[in-house]
Design a protein around this motif. Structure first.
Motif, PDB file in Angstrom:
ATOM      1  N   ASP A 120      18.263   4.876 -14.789  1.00  0.00           N
ATOM      2  CA  ASP A 120      17.988   6.005 -13.897  1.00  0.00           C
ATOM      3  C   ASP A 120      17.228   7.104 -14.646  1.00  0.00           C
ATOM      4  O   ASP A 120      16.310   7.720 -14.095  1.00  0.00           O
ATOM      5  N   LEU A 121      17.623   7.363 -15.895  1.00  0.00           N
ATOM      6  CA  LEU A 121      16.935   8.396 -16.678  1.00  0.00           C
ATOM      7  C   LEU A 121      15.507   7.994 -17.013  1.00  0.00           C
ATOM      8  O   LEU A 121      14.598   8.832 -17.002  1.00  0.00           O
ATOM      9  N   ASP A 122      15.285   6.724 -17.315  1.00  0.00           N
ATOM     10  CA  ASP A 122      13.913   6.261 -17.585  1.00  0.00           C
ATOM     11  C   ASP A 122      13.032   6.509 -16.368  1.00  0.00           C
ATOM     12  O   ASP A 122      11.899   6.994 -16.482  1.00  0.00           O
ATOM     13  N   TYR A 123      13.553   6.165 -15.197  1.00  0.00           N
ATOM     14  CA  TYR A 123      12.812   6.340 -13.947  1.00  0.00           C
ATOM     15  C   TYR A 123      12.559   7.818 -13.668  1.00  0.00           C
ATOM     16  O   TYR A 123      11.437   8.228 -13.344  1.00  0.00           O
ATOM     17  N   TYR A 130       7.481  12.989 -17.855  1.00  0.00           N
ATOM     18  CA  TYR A 130       7.962  13.066 -19.242  1.00  0.00           C
ATOM     19  C   TYR A 130       7.736  11.735 -19.941  1.00  0.00           C
ATOM     20  O   TYR A 130       7.780  10.676 -19.320  1.00  0.00           O
ATOM     21  N   ASP A 131       7.517  11.809 -21.250  1.00  0.00           N
ATOM     22  CA  ASP A 131       7.225  10.596 -22.017  1.00  0.00           C
ATOM     23  C   ASP A 131       8.434   9.676 -22.137  1.00  0.00           C
ATOM     24  O   ASP A 131       8.294   8.463 -22.232  1.00  0.00           O
ATOM     25  N   ASP A 132       9.631  10.278 -22.156  1.00  0.00           N
ATOM     26  CA  ASP A 132      10.829   9.464 -22.317  1.00  0.00           C
ATOM     27  C   ASP A 132      12.036  10.204 -21.752  1.00  0.00           C
ATOM     28  O   ASP A 132      11.936  11.357 -21.312  1.00  0.00           O
ATOM     29  N   ALA A 133      13.176   9.532 -21.795  1.00  0.00           N
ATOM     30  CA  ALA A 133      14.402  10.114 -21.251  1.00  0.00           C
ATOM     31  C   ALA A 133      14.802  11.377 -22.000  1.00  0.00           C
ATOM     32  O   ALA A 133      15.332  12.321 -21.397  1.00  0.00           O
ATOM     33  N   ALA A 134      14.549  11.406 -23.295  1.00  0.00           N
ATOM     34  CA  ALA A 134      14.923  12.579 -24.096  1.00  0.00           C
ATOM     35  C   ALA A 134      14.215  13.833 -23.595  1.00  0.00           C
ATOM     36  O   ALA A 134      14.814  14.917 -23.540  1.00  0.00           O
ATOM     37  N   GLY A 135      12.945  13.711 -23.230  1.00  0.00           N
ATOM     38  CA  GLY A 135      12.199  14.856 -22.715  1.00  0.00           C
ATOM     39  C   GLY A 135      12.751  15.328 -21.383  1.00  0.00           C
ATOM     40  O   GLY A 135      12.841  16.535 -21.124  1.00  0.00           O
ATOM     41  N   PHE A 136      13.131  14.376 -20.541  1.00  0.00           N
ATOM     42  CA  PHE A 136      13.715  14.736 -19.246  1.00  0.00           C
ATOM     43  C   PHE A 136      15.061  15.419 -19.438  1.00  0.00           C
ATOM     44  O   PHE A 136      15.360  16.425 -18.782  1.00  0.00           O
ATOM     45  N   ILE A 137      15.891  14.896 -20.337  1.00  0.00           N
ATOM     46  CA  ILE A 137      17.201  15.486 -20.607  1.00  0.00           C
ATOM     47  C   ILE A 137      17.048  16.920 -21.100  1.00  0.00           C
ATOM     48  O   ILE A 137      17.794  17.820 -20.683  1.00  0.00           O
ATOM     49  N   ALA A 138      16.071  17.160 -21.975  1.00  0.00           N
ATOM     50  CA  ALA A 138      15.834  18.513 -22.486  1.00  0.00           C
ATOM     51  C   ALA A 138      15.491  19.462 -21.344  1.00  0.00           C
ATOM     52  O   ALA A 138      15.982  20.599 -21.289  1.00  0.00           O
ATOM     53  N   ALA A 139      14.658  19.011 -20.403  1.00  0.00           N
ATOM     54  CA  ALA A 139      14.299  19.850 -19.249  1.00  0.00           C
ATOM     55  C   ALA A 139      15.502  20.068 -18.332  1.00  0.00           C
ATOM     56  O   ALA A 139      15.644  21.131 -17.732  1.00  0.00           O
ATOM     57  N   HIS A 140      16.372  19.081 -18.258  1.00  0.00           N
ATOM     58  CA  HIS A 140      17.541  19.156 -17.383  1.00  0.00           C
ATOM     59  C   HIS A 140      18.516  20.251 -17.829  1.00  0.00           C
ATOM     60  O   HIS A 140      19.090  20.954 -16.991  1.00  0.00           O
ATOM     61  N   HIS A 141      18.695  20.405 -19.145  1.00  0.00           N
ATOM     62  CA  HIS A 141      19.677  21.393 -19.613  1.00  0.00           C
ATOM     63  C   HIS A 141      19.042  22.678 -20.150  1.00  0.00           C
ATOM     64  O   HIS A 141      19.750  23.579 -20.594  1.00  0.00           O
TER      65      HIS A 141
END
Length: 291
Positions: A120-123, A130-141
């Motif tokens: 789900d995070l990759d998607y 975002y390039d990867d899940a880590a970038g999305f997670i950073a934006a999320h928090h």
């Protein structure tokens, strides 16, 4: 605003402030529902606020539906002019992103997802640029989130990200709902985040899990002894990424009755936020440093 009034049978009035969710619509909805409560209209039995709407239940033997509708409509102009400011609290919610429990569940239901090949995070990362899940997670928090509604199932909060509209994270729900979602999953559907208060069916994308209970009908959790539901509309959330070790430590503290979330009282002024989103968000999150 584009307020729409409709009847729900002969004992409910539904008031939709706007078809689009926005903080402006939320504040008008909150002001109107508070005004209905303050008016103490004979026959009103329940007021249920939502993201950009609310519903009033009444006894038609006490007040006629048309009269109820007229009384509510009379409060709209006053609510639109009401001060868009509230005293609330900002709460730090620990999140174990990419945890094994939601990962096991999402892989079990992969055939119901838009992209069966990844997580789900990759998607979510890919469709949000975002390039990867880590970038999305950073934006999320990175930014705080505003609790606009509590409900659907007991204690479940809907959270709206406090960023410019063009920066909001948006992810569609699963193509077909799952029949299982772990308790305390941090999910996302459309522009809303949520925390699943209980285990059950669901269709939101799953990003992680929090060890912090938010609903306790037995009221055994230390910080839920006064009321079984933790969140209320107007609360502000700051996600805090944690490790597996931190997750397990907090879970043990909850069981021992020694865990209490970090909370600070804050003032939220919508006009000030619109004028300086980044600055206002920084001040909100800094308030937790002194808590």
């Amino acid at each position: 605003m584009k307020t729409r009034y409709t009847f729900g049978g002969d004992e409910q009035v539904y008031v939709e402030i706007d078809e689009e969710m926005s903080l402006d619509a939320f504040f008008v909805s909150l002001s109107m529902s508070n005004a209905v409560r303050a008016a103490k209209i004979d026959g009103v039995t329940e007021i249920c606020p939502a993201n950009a709407s609310f519903q009033v239940r009444f006894d038609p033997d006490v007040i006629a539906p048309d009269e109820m509708l007229s009384r509510i409509k009379a409060l709209e102009a006053e609510a639109e002019q009401a001060e868009k400011r509230l005293t609330t609290r900002i709460i730090e919610i620990p999140v174990y992103y990419q945890d094994p429990w939601t990962h096991e569940t999402l892989m079990r239901f992969r055939e119901r997802h838009q992209d069966p090949s990844g997580s789900d995070l990759d998607y979510a990362a890919r469709i949000n640029g975002y390039d990867d899940a880590a970038g999305f997670i950073a934006a999320h928090h990175a930014a705080p989130w505003f609790v606009s509604m509590v409900g659907f199932v007991s204690g479940l909060p809907f959270l709206y990200q406090l960023v410019e509209r063009e920066k909001q994270l948006e992810v569609p729900k699963y193509l077909r709902p799952r029949t299982d979602t772990p308790k305390l999953t941090v999910g996302h559907g459309g522009c809303f985040a949520c925390i699943y208060s209980v285990r059950g069916a669901g269709g939101y994308q799953m990003f992680g899990i929090t060890p912090m209970p938010i609903y306790d009908p037995e009221q055994k959790v230390g910080y839920l002894k006064d009321f079984m539901v933790f969140f209320k509309p107007g609360d502000i959330v700051k996600w805090k990424p944690i490790s597996r070790e931190e997750h397990d430590r907090i879970e043990a503290e909850v069981a021992a009755g020694t865990y209490f979330p970090r909370i600070a009282e804050v003032e939220f002024d919508l006009d000030a936020w619109n004028a300086d989103i980044a600055g206002t968000n920084a001040k909100l999150m800094e308030a937790l440093d002194d808590a």
